[in-house]
Design a protein around this motif. Structure first.
Motif, PDB file in Angstrom:
ATOM      1  N   ARG A  24      -1.244 -21.254  -7.737  1.00 54.79           N
ATOM      2  CA  ARG A  24      -1.609 -20.518  -6.522  1.00 54.79           C
ATOM      3  C   ARG A  24      -1.790 -19.023  -6.780  1.00 54.79           C
ATOM      4  O   ARG A  24      -2.400 -18.329  -5.971  1.00 54.79           O
ATOM      5  N   ILE A  25      -1.245 -18.529  -7.847  1.00 48.98           N
ATOM      6  CA  ILE A  25      -1.306 -17.090  -8.119  1.00 48.98           C
ATOM      7  C   ILE A  25      -2.662 -16.712  -8.708  1.00 48.98           C
ATOM      8  O   ILE A  25      -3.174 -17.375  -9.608  1.00 48.98           O
ATOM      9  N   ASP A  26      -3.233 -15.640  -8.202  1.00 49.28           N
ATOM     10  CA  ASP A  26      -4.458 -15.071  -8.763  1.00 49.28           C
ATOM     11  C   ASP A  26      -4.024 -14.103  -9.856  1.00 49.28           C
ATOM     12  O   ASP A  26      -3.688 -12.944  -9.592  1.00 49.28           O
ATOM     13  N   TRP A  27      -4.028 -14.593 -11.084  1.00 51.82           N
ATOM     14  CA  TRP A  27      -3.447 -13.822 -12.183  1.00 51.82           C
ATOM     15  C   TRP A  27      -4.246 -12.553 -12.492  1.00 51.82           C
ATOM     16  O   TRP A  27      -3.665 -11.559 -12.933  1.00 51.82           O
ATOM     17  N   ILE A  28      -5.546 -12.581 -12.284  1.00 51.70           N
ATOM     18  CA  ILE A  28      -6.344 -11.376 -12.547  1.00 51.70           C
ATOM     19  C   ILE A  28      -5.948 -10.268 -11.585  1.00 51.70           C
ATOM     20  O   ILE A  28      -5.731  -9.112 -11.982  1.00 51.70           O
ATOM     21  N   ARG A  29      -5.829 -10.613 -10.291  1.00 50.58           N
ATOM     22  CA  ARG A  29      -5.411  -9.605  -9.312  1.00 50.58           C
ATOM     23  C   ARG A  29      -3.989  -9.130  -9.580  1.00 50.58           C
ATOM     24  O   ARG A  29      -3.687  -7.937  -9.446  1.00 50.58           O
ATOM     25  N   LEU A  30      -3.113 -10.067  -9.921  1.00 52.44           N
ATOM     26  CA  LEU A  30      -1.734  -9.685 -10.218  1.00 52.44           C
ATOM     27  C   LEU A  30      -1.686  -8.719 -11.395  1.00 52.44           C
ATOM     28  O   LEU A  30      -0.922  -7.748 -11.389  1.00 52.44           O
ATOM     29  N   TRP A  31      -2.510  -8.978 -12.391  1.00 50.12           N
ATOM     30  CA  TRP A  31      -2.527  -8.118 -13.582  1.00 50.12           C
ATOM     31  C   TRP A  31      -2.984  -6.704 -13.230  1.00 50.12           C
ATOM     32  O   TRP A  31      -2.340  -5.730 -13.606  1.00 50.12           O
ATOM     33  N   PHE A  32      -4.092  -6.604 -12.496  1.00 46.54           N
ATOM     34  CA  PHE A  32      -4.660  -5.277 -12.229  1.00 46.54           C
ATOM     35  C   PHE A  32      -3.944  -4.521 -11.108  1.00 46.54           C
ATOM     36  O   PHE A  32      -3.936  -3.291 -11.109  1.00 46.54           O
ATOM     37  N   THR A  33      -3.353  -5.228 -10.148  1.00 49.72           N
ATOM     38  CA  THR A  33      -2.684  -4.531  -9.042  1.00 49.72           C
ATOM     39  C   THR A  33      -1.172  -4.416  -9.226  1.00 49.72           C
ATOM     40  O   THR A  33      -0.540  -3.643  -8.515  1.00 49.72           O
ATOM     41  N   GLY A  96     -15.439   3.996  -2.949  1.00 47.12           N
ATOM     42  CA  GLY A  96     -14.651   2.824  -2.581  1.00 47.12           C
ATOM     43  C   GLY A  96     -14.383   1.923  -3.774  1.00 47.12           C
ATOM     44  O   GLY A  96     -13.298   1.330  -3.877  1.00 47.12           O
ATOM     45  N   ALA A  97     -15.354   1.818  -4.674  1.00 52.28           N
ATOM     46  CA  ALA A  97     -15.136   1.021  -5.892  1.00 52.28           C
ATOM     47  C   ALA A  97     -13.999   1.600  -6.722  1.00 52.28           C
ATOM     48  O   ALA A  97     -13.243   0.860  -7.364  1.00 52.28           O
ATOM     49  N   SER A  98     -13.839   2.919  -6.696  1.00 46.99           N
ATOM     50  CA  SER A  98     -12.780   3.555  -7.483  1.00 46.99           C
ATOM     51  C   SER A  98     -11.392   3.261  -6.937  1.00 46.99           C
ATOM     52  O   SER A  98     -10.388   3.559  -7.596  1.00 46.99           O
ATOM     53  N   ALA A  99     -11.319   2.679  -5.730  1.00 48.10           N
ATOM     54  CA  ALA A  99     -10.018   2.327  -5.147  1.00 48.10           C
ATOM     55  C   ALA A  99      -9.575   0.928  -5.544  1.00 48.10           C
ATOM     56  O   ALA A  99      -8.435   0.531  -5.252  1.00 48.10           O
ATOM     57  N   GLY A 100     -10.456   0.155  -6.154  1.00 53.34           N
ATOM     58  CA  GLY A 100     -10.084  -1.163  -6.644  1.00 53.34           C
ATOM     59  C   GLY A 100      -9.653  -2.132  -5.550  1.00 53.34           C
ATOM     60  O   GLY A 100      -8.699  -2.890  -5.728  1.00 53.34           O
ATOM     61  N   GLN A 101     -10.385  -2.149  -4.431  1.00 55.42           N
ATOM     62  CA  GLN A 101     -10.011  -3.018  -3.302  1.00 55.42           C
ATOM     63  C   GLN A 101     -11.114  -4.004  -2.943  1.00 55.42           C
ATOM     64  O   GLN A 101     -11.305  -4.314  -1.777  1.00 55.42           O
ATOM     65  N   THR A 102     -11.809  -4.516  -3.931  1.00 51.00           N
ATOM     66  CA  THR A 102     -12.938  -5.431  -3.813  1.00 51.00           C
ATOM     67  C   THR A 102     -14.155  -4.714  -3.238  1.00 51.00           C
ATOM     68  O   THR A 102     -14.100  -3.529  -2.892  1.00 51.00           O
ATOM     69  N   TRP A 132       6.442  -9.291   3.238  1.00 53.85           N
ATOM     70  CA  TRP A 132       5.986  -9.304   1.847  1.00 53.85           C
ATOM     71  C   TRP A 132       4.579  -9.875   1.752  1.00 53.85           C
ATOM     72  O   TRP A 132       3.723  -9.332   1.052  1.00 53.85           O
ATOM     73  N   TYR A 133       4.321 -10.968   2.467  1.00 57.38           N
ATOM     74  CA  TYR A 133       3.000 -11.598   2.375  1.00 57.38           C
ATOM     75  C   TYR A 133       1.921 -10.665   2.923  1.00 57.38           C
ATOM     76  O   TYR A 133       0.860 -10.507   2.307  1.00 57.38           O
ATOM     77  N   SER A 134       2.165 -10.048   4.075  1.00 55.42           N
ATOM     78  CA  SER A 134       1.145  -9.189   4.675  1.00 55.42           C
ATOM     79  C   SER A 134       0.922  -7.924   3.858  1.00 55.42           C
ATOM     80  O   SER A 134      -0.147  -7.308   3.951  1.00 55.42           O
ATOM     81  N   HIS A 135       1.913  -7.543   3.048  1.00 50.73           N
ATOM     82  CA  HIS A 135       1.745  -6.345   2.220  1.00 50.73           C
ATOM     83  C   HIS A 135       1.058  -6.652   0.898  1.00 50.73           C
ATOM     84  O   HIS A 135       0.072  -6.002   0.540  1.00 50.73           O
ATOM     85  N   TYR A 136       1.556  -7.655   0.200  1.00 54.46           N
ATOM     86  CA  TYR A 136       1.055  -7.884  -1.160  1.00 54.46           C
ATOM     87  C   TYR A 136       0.803  -9.354  -1.490  1.00 54.46           C
ATOM     88  O   TYR A 136      -0.059  -9.675  -2.298  1.00 54.46           O
ATOM     89  N   MET A 141      -2.042 -14.251  -3.965  1.00 54.30           N
ATOM     90  CA  MET A 141      -2.013 -15.696  -3.752  1.00 54.30           C
ATOM     91  C   MET A 141      -3.423 -16.182  -3.427  1.00 54.30           C
ATOM     92  O   MET A 141      -4.093 -15.633  -2.558  1.00 54.30           O
ATOM     93  N   ARG A 142      -3.858 -17.185  -4.142  1.00 59.89           N
ATOM     94  CA  ARG A 142      -5.200 -17.723  -3.925  1.00 59.89           C
ATOM     95  C   ARG A 142      -5.315 -18.333  -2.526  1.00 59.89           C
ATOM     96  O   ARG A 142      -4.399 -18.991  -2.053  1.00 59.89           O
ATOM     97  N   ARG A 143      -6.464 -18.117  -1.886  1.00 61.23           N
ATOM     98  CA  ARG A 143      -6.734 -18.725  -0.591  1.00 61.23           C
ATOM     99  C   ARG A 143      -8.039 -19.495  -0.666  1.00 61.23           C
ATOM    100  O   ARG A 143      -9.019 -19.026  -1.256  1.00 61.23           O
ATOM    101  N   ARG A 144      -8.047 -20.662  -0.056  1.00 58.62           N
ATOM    102  CA  ARG A 144      -9.296 -21.403   0.051  1.00 58.62           C
ATOM    103  C   ARG A 144     -10.189 -20.707   1.076  1.00 58.62           C
ATOM    104  O   ARG A 144      -9.694 -20.136   2.058  1.00 58.62           O
TER     105      ARG A 144
END
Length: 408
Positions: A24-33, A96-102, A132-136, A141-144
Motif C-alpha cells: 500500500r505504500i508509495d515508496w517513491i513518494r515516501l523516499w522523496f517526501t 509550483g514544480a519547485s515545491a514538489g507537490q505534483t 496523521w492520515y490527513s497530514h501525511y 499510501m496508494r489510492r485507487r
C-alpha cells in the motif's frame, strides 16, 4: 476422513499484514517526501553548516515556491478566484514544480475533490480518517482512482500551460527543486553541498509539511466563525506558515473568494500578492464574495453557537408545560402551609428562596397566597432586574387558569 484446516499462525498473519502495508505504500513518494529530507537534516546538522547566503536564498526561494502553490495552484487554478496573464501563469507553473507537490492538474483534481466531498471517504485527505492520515498518510499510501471523488477538470485539461507543465513535470521538478538551487548556491556562494542540503532538500521538506498542515491542523485546531457542519477551521498558526492559507473555515464556505483572510489584521500575504499583481496588470477579475453574505454566514453561526449555549442552561419549566390550577387551589395550598407566590398568572414555589430575598423575608411572606404581580414589576420601590426574573423562572410550579378568565 475429513481434512482439517489449521488457522494461520501468528507469524504468518504478521508477515501477511506487513506485505499488505508494504504494497500500500508509495515508496517513491515516501523516499522523496520523507527519507531524503530526514537524511538531509541529519547530514546538514552534522557536516554541512548553513551559510548566511544560502540561508537567505533558501528563504526567498521557499517563498517563491510557496506563493506559486497558494496563489497559483490553489487560488488561480483550483478555484478560479481570479484571472492571470500567461507570464504570471508560467511563473506559477515553474515555481509550483519547485515545491514538489505534483502537477497543477493532479493537485487541483485532488483539491476540488476535497472541497466537493469534504470529510467523506471520497475526500482524498479527509480529516475524518485521523490527523496523521490527513497530514501525511494520504501522500504515501496508494489510492485507487475510484477512491477519490469525481470532479470536473475540463478547464484544466484544456489549459495549455497546465498541460505543458503536466507533460514536463518530472523534468521541471528536478531542474527547479534540486539542480537550480544547488547550482545557484554553488556558483554564488561556493556552497554546492549547502545548496543541495538546505536550499533543495530541507526547503522542499518545509514547504511540503507547511502545505500538509492545511489538510490536517486546519481541520482540527482553531475556530469556526462561519460554519460548523464540516471540519474546516480558522487557524492563525497555519496561516502564518502557509502564506495565509490557514483561514480554512472561511475558505471552505466561500472558496471562490481570492482571499482567505478578510480582516486587515489577519495574515494573508497571498491575498496581498494577488492584489499587487492586479495593480501591476498581471491579474484581474479578483473574486470577492458579497459582504452581506459573509456577514449572514457569520451571524448564522453565532446563532447556532448561542443556541447550543442556551440548551445547556436551565430556564425552568416552560409556562405552557406547567400543570393548571384554579385560583382556589392556589389559595388552599398556601393555607395548608405551602410557600407559594403568584406573578403574572404563574405560581412559584419560593420556599427555598424566602430567607435569601435581598429585600427581606417580610415582603415575600406578606404576599404568599396573593397576586404579587404589581409588587414584582415595580408597584413598590422598583421593578426587579432581569436576573431576578431569570431566577424566578426556575421556581415555576403551576399556572392559574382562572385569574382573569377560564382557560379555553
Amino acid at each position: 476422513m475429513a481434512l482439517s484446516h489449521s488457522s494461520p499462525s501468528p507469524l504468518s498473519r504478521g508477515l501477511g499484514d506487513m506485505r499488505l502495508w508494504r504494497d500500500r505504500i508509495d515508496w517513491i513518494r515516501l523516499w522523496f517526501t520523507g527519507i531524503i529530507p530526514i537524511l538531509a537534516l541529519i547530514i546538514g546538522s552534522l557536516w554541512v553548516p548553513l551559510q548566511s547566503g544560502t540561508a537567505i536564498f533558501s528563504s526567498v526561494y521557499l517563498t517563491v515556491s510557496g506563493i506559486s502553490i497558494t496563489a497559483g495552484y490553489h487560488r488561480l487554478w483550483a478555484h478560479r478566484a481570479y484571472s492571470a496573464g500567461r507570464p504570471l501563469q508560467l511563473i506559477f507553473a515553474i515555481g509550483g514544480a519547485s515545491a514538489g507537490q505534483t502537477s497543477i492538474r493532479t493537485w487541483c483534481r485532488d483539491h476540488r475533490a476535497h472541497h466537493r466531498y469534504t470529510d467523506t471517504d471520497r475526500d482524498p485527505y479527509s480529516a475524518r480518517r485521523g490527523l496523521w492520515y490527513s497530514h501525511y498518510g494520504w501522500v504515501v499510501m496508494r489510492r485507487r482512482p475510484e477512491q477519490t471523488g469525481r470532479v470536473d477538470i475540463q478547464d484544466l485539461s484544456s489549459d495549455p500551460i497546465v498541460m505543458w507543465q503536466r507533460k514536463h513535470y518530472l523534468t521541471l521538478l528536478f531542474l527547479t527543486a534540486y539542480i537550480f538551487p544547488t547550482l545557484f548556491c554553488g556558483l554564488m556562494y561556493g556552497d554546492f553541498a549547502g545548496g543541495f542540503i538546505w536550499a533543495s532538500c530541507v526547503r522542499l521538506f518545509l514547504i511540503q509539511q507547511a502545505t500538509f498542515c492545511v489538510n490536517s491542523l486546519a481541520h482540527w485546531v482553531g475556530d469556526q466563525p462561519f460554519a460548523n457542519r464540516l471540519s474546516p477551521r480558522n487557524c492563525w498558526f497555519v496561516a502564518l506558515i502557509t502564506w495565509g492559507e490557514g483561514y480554512h473555515n472561511f475558505h471552505h464556505e466561500f472558496p471562490g473568494d481570492y482571499r482567505n483572510a478578510i480582516r486587515w489584521f489577519q495574515y494573508d500575504p497571498t491575498k496581498w500578492f494577488i492584489w499587487l499583481c492586479e495593480k501591476a496588470h498581471l491579474a484581474w477579475n479578483l473574486q470577492r464574495f458579497p459582504e452581506n453574505e459573509i456577514q449572514k454566514g457569520r451571524f448564522q453561526q453565532i446563532q447556532r453557537q448561542l443556541e447550543l449555549q442556551r440548551q445547556g442552561i436551565s430556564w425552568g419549566t416552560p409556562v405552557e408545560q406547567l400543570p393548571t390550577w384554579s385560583l382556589g387551589e392556589y389559595t388552599a395550598r398556601v393555607q395548608n402551609g405551602s410557600c407559594l407566590l403568584l406573578v403574572d398568572g404563574v405560581v412559584y414555589d419560593v420556599k427555598e428562596f424566602v430567607g435569601k430575598h435581598p429585600g427581606g423575608e417580610k415582603y415575600l411572606l406578606e404576599h404568599l397566597g396573593k397576586d404579587a404581580t404589581k409588587l414584582f414589576h415595580g408597584g413598590a420601590i422598583h421593578a426587579h432586574s432581569n436576573a431576578a426574573e431569570n431566577l424566578l423562572s426556575t421556581m415555576r410550579l403551576a399556572r392559574i387558569v382562572d385569574v382573569d378568565q377560564p382557560e379555553t
